[in-house]
Enzyme design. Structure first.
Site, PDB file in Angstrom:
ATOM      1  N   ASP A  18       0.857  -1.267   0.031  1.00  0.00           N
ATOM      2  CA  ASP A  18       0.033   0.130   0.082  1.00  0.00           C
ATOM      3  C   ASP A  18       0.995   1.362  -0.070  1.00  0.00           C
ATOM      4  OD1 ASP A  18      -2.347   1.666   0.578  1.00  0.00           O
ATOM      5  OD2 ASP A  18      -1.650   1.748   2.584  1.00  0.00           O
ATOM      6  N   ALA A  20      -0.178   5.223   1.155  1.00  0.00           N
ATOM      7  CA  ALA A  20      -0.158   6.277   2.383  1.00  0.00           C
ATOM      8  C   ALA A  20      -0.273   5.221   3.630  1.00  0.00           C
ATOM      9  CB  ALA A  20      -1.395   6.926   2.021  1.00  0.00           C
ATOM     10  N   ALA A  51     -13.549   9.740  10.094  1.00  0.00           N
ATOM     11  CA  ALA A  51     -12.820   9.689   8.842  1.00  0.00           C
ATOM     12  C   ALA A  51     -12.176   8.440   8.353  1.00  0.00           C
ATOM     13  CB  ALA A  51     -11.982  11.067   8.780  1.00  0.00           C
ATOM     14  N   MET A  55     -10.745   3.783   5.770  1.00  0.00           N
ATOM     15  CA  MET A  55      -9.598   3.989   5.163  1.00  0.00           C
ATOM     16  C   MET A  55      -9.172   2.700   4.337  1.00  0.00           C
ATOM     17  SD  MET A  55      -7.951   6.939   5.114  1.00  0.00           S
ATOM     18  CE  MET A  55      -6.294   6.923   5.635  1.00  0.00           C
ATOM     19  N   LYS A  59     -11.644   6.010  -3.001  1.00  0.00           N
ATOM     20  CA  LYS A  59     -12.106   7.454  -2.241  1.00  0.00           C
ATOM     21  C   LYS A  59     -13.694   7.725  -2.423  1.00  0.00           C
ATOM     22  CE  LYS A  59      -8.095   7.404  -0.839  1.00  0.00           C
ATOM     23  NZ  LYS A  59      -8.156   6.665   0.441  1.00  0.00           N
ATOM     24  N   HIS A  62     -15.200   5.636  -0.227  1.00  0.00           N
ATOM     25  CA  HIS A  62     -14.838   6.285   1.368  1.00  0.00           C
ATOM     26  C   HIS A  62     -16.115   7.354   1.668  1.00  0.00           C
ATOM     27  CE1 HIS A  62     -11.577   6.867   4.375  1.00  0.00           C
ATOM     28  NE2 HIS A  62     -12.508   7.630   4.535  1.00  0.00           N
ATOM     29  N   ARG A 166     -10.364  -2.408  -2.962  1.00  0.00           N
ATOM     30  CA  ARG A 166     -10.433  -3.183  -1.588  1.00  0.00           C
ATOM     31  C   ARG A 166     -11.927  -3.100  -1.017  1.00  0.00           C
ATOM     32  NH1 ARG A 166      -5.478   0.561   0.053  1.00  0.00           N
ATOM     33  NH2 ARG A 166      -3.905  -0.468  -1.204  1.00  0.00           N
ATOM     34  N   ASP A 192      -1.545  -0.943   5.812  1.00  0.00           N
ATOM     35  CA  ASP A 192      -1.588  -0.625   7.113  1.00  0.00           C
ATOM     36  C   ASP A 192      -3.307  -0.521   7.606  1.00  0.00           C
ATOM     37  OD1 ASP A 192      -2.443   2.872   6.963  1.00  0.00           O
ATOM     38  OD2 ASP A 192      -1.850   1.716   5.441  1.00  0.00           O
TER      39      ASP A 192
END
Length: 275
Positions: A18, A20, A51, A55, A59, A62, A166, A192
C-alpha cells in the site's frame, strides 16, 4: 492435461505494498486532511476517527461510507433537508479531488525503511509493486516525489482501474499480472488497514500489517516520536491489537521489520507452506 496441485516451494517473487501509511505519508494523514476539509466546507463536523474508519477503500466509496454513518447522515439531513443521494457523492468526490491532490503533494515523504527495503528486494530478485485507493491522477502527483527519494515500484495499480477496490483482490492480482508472477502464494501484501489486509487474503497472498506509521495509530512521524516512550508503546500495543483482528499473517511495527518477515516467509515456502 497439466496438473497444478504440486505445492509451490520456490522463492518469494513479489512484495506488493500500500502507499499512504505503509511506505509513504507516515500516519496516513493526506486522506484524513482532505476528508475533514471536504466535510468542513459543507458545514458538517466529521471526527478523525470517523474519517479513518473506511480507510483503504477507493475514495468515492470512502465518501459514500462516511455519508452512511448515522451522526454524519443526520447532520446532512439537517443541512440539506434530505438524505444524501448518488449525485451528492459525485459532487463531493469532484470537490475532494483538488483537496486530496494538494494534501498528497505535501505528504509525499518516504517512511523510514522504504529505501532499504527496495534495495533488499532488488538484491534478492523480488519484484516491487504498489497499490492504492487513490485515483491515477492522485497517484501521479506522488510518484515523482517517490522517484526523487529513490523509490520506483515496477507496478502501480489504482482502485479506479480495476473492477472493484479493496477488500476485493483485484488490485493485488493486477499487480501480480503486471509483475509476471507465477504463483500468488509467492507474493506478500503489506498494508496498514484492515481492508487492505483483507484484499491480500482474498488474493491468496501472505499478508503483513504495519502499525506505527499507519491508520491504527494515525500520527505524523514527528508527533509519534515526540510522545513519551510509555505512551508510544501503549499506542503501538493498541494498534497491534487492531491489526491482529485483520487476520494478517504477520503484524509488525514498521516496514523496517519487513526483512525478517521476508526471511520467515521464504523458509515457510521452502517447506511447502502456503498462505
Amino acid at each position: 492435461m497439466h496438473s497444478y496441485t504440486r505445492r509451490y516451494t520456490g522463492p518469494l517473487q513479489a512484495v506488493i505494498m500500500d502507499l499512504a501509511g505503509t511506505c509513504v505519508d507516515f500516519g496516513s494523514l493526506a486522506p484524513i486532511q482532505a476528508f475533514l476539509q471536504l466535510f468542513r466546507n459543507e458545514g458538517i463536523d466529521v471526527s478523525e476517527t470517523e474519517a479513518r474508519e473506511p480507510m483503504g477503500t477507493e475514495k468515492r466509496e470512502h465518501i459514500r461510507c462516511l455519508l452512511a454513518m448515522p451522526r454524519i447522515r443526520s447532520q446532512w439531513l439537517e443541512a440539506h433537508g434530505k438524505a444524501p443521494e448518488a449525485a451528492d457523492v459525485d459532487r463531493l468526490y469532484e470537490a475532494f479531488l483538488p483537496l486530496q491532490t494538494a494534501a498528497i503533494a505535501e505528504r509525499a515523504t518516504l517512511i523510514p525503511g522504504a529505501l532499504a527495503l527496495q534495495d533488499l528486494l532488488r538484491e534478492k530478485g523480488i519484484r516491487l509493486g504498489v497499490n492504492t485507493g487513490y485515483s491515477r491522477d492522485m497517484v501521479n502527483v506522488m510518484l515523482p516525489g517517490l522517484a526523487d527519494q529513490g523509490v520506483m515500484p515496477e507496478s502501480v495499480v489504482v482502485a479506479t482501474e480495476v473492477p472493484a477496490g479493496r477488500p476485493a483482490p483485484h488490485m493485488s492480482l493486477k499487480n501480480a499480472l503486471e509483475l509476471g508472477i507465477g504463483a500468488v502464494q509467492a507474493c506478500v501484501k503489506v498494508d496498514d488497514t484492515g481492508t487492505g489486509i483483507e484484499e491480500g487474503l482474498n488474493a491468496g497472498m501472505w499478508t503483513v500489517a504495519v502499525v506505527a506509521s499507519g491508520n491504527s495509530v494515525g500520527l505524523s512521524e514527528a508527533q509519534f516520536y515526540a510522545l513519551p516512550e510509555n505512551d508510544r508503546e501503549a499506542l503501538l500495543a493498541r494498534g497491534r491489537q487492531v491489526m491482529a483482528r485483520s487476520a494478517a499473517h504477520y503484524v509488525i511495527d514498521s516496514i523496517q521489520d519487513l526483512p525478517g518477515v521476508i526471511r520467515d516467509i521464504e523458509s515457510r515456502l521452502a517447506a511447502g507452506e502456503r498462505p
